[in-house]
Design a protein around this motif. Structure first.
Motif, PDB file in Angstrom:
ATOM      1  N   GLU A   8     -61.373  11.251   6.184  1.00 34.42           N
ATOM      2  CA  GLU A   8     -62.097  12.712   6.322  1.00 34.42           C
ATOM      3  C   GLU A   8     -63.457  12.729   5.344  1.00 34.42           C
ATOM      4  N   ASP A  37     -61.609  19.305  16.589  1.00 40.53           N
ATOM      5  CA  ASP A  37     -61.825  20.865  16.872  1.00 40.53           C
ATOM      6  C   ASP A  37     -60.531  21.626  16.013  1.00 40.53           C
ATOM      7  N   ALA A  38     -60.423  22.998  16.424  1.00 42.08           N
ATOM      8  CA  ALA A  38     -59.283  23.650  15.686  1.00 42.08           C
ATOM      9  C   ALA A  38     -58.024  23.334  16.406  1.00 42.08           C
ATOM     10  N   SER A  39     -58.111  22.916  17.763  1.00 42.68           N
ATOM     11  CA  SER A  39     -56.836  22.578  18.309  1.00 42.68           C
ATOM     12  C   SER A  39     -56.529  21.120  18.161  1.00 42.68           C
ATOM     13  N   GLY A  40     -57.057  20.406  17.336  1.00 45.84           N
ATOM     14  CA  GLY A  40     -56.673  19.102  16.977  1.00 45.84           C
ATOM     15  C   GLY A  40     -57.181  17.948  17.929  1.00 45.84           C
ATOM     16  N   ARG A  41     -58.240  18.235  19.025  1.00 50.69           N
ATOM     17  CA  ARG A  41     -58.711  17.127  19.708  1.00 50.69           C
ATOM     18  C   ARG A  41     -59.979  16.695  19.147  1.00 50.69           C
TER      19      ARG A  41
END
Length: 103
Positions: A8, A37-41
């Motif tokens: 990270e 992104d916020a959805s983990g993609r």
């Protein structure tokens, strides 16, 4: 399904610990930078940002396209150190995203 080793990249410290993560797709480029992104993609940042060893200082660095001094040169510049290096291998990906004109 893919198993990823990731770092990270945040903050300003050059030593970043690695961790392992499972991801639902195996269509990832080895060695490329991704943003989650916020959805983990995951979304590839290449050719806008490239993670590689700097030819000037040998440190792993994040590079962006700096300029095109001659028609045949593509120059990358390190965000961390400001070092530059030529990289012709990224010419075609830069064309595909519109950063270089078509031949």
């Amino acid at each position: 399904m893919a198993t990823l080793r990731l770092q990270e990249l945040m903050g300003d410290h050059s030593i970043v610990p690695s961790r392992v993560m499972e991801y639902s797709s195996n269509e990832l480029e080895q060695g490329s930078l991704y943003i989650m992104d916020a959805s983990g993609r995951l979304h590839a940042l290449r050719p806008f940002l490239i993670w590689r060893s700097c030819t000037a200082c040998t440190q792993w660095s994040t590079f962006h396209v700096d300029l095109k001094p001659r028609e045949n040169d593509v120059v990358l510049k390190s965000l961390e150190h400001g070092h530059t290096m030529n990289d012709d291998s990224i010419r075609e990906p830069l064309r595909q995203v519109g950063l270089l004109p078509p031949e």
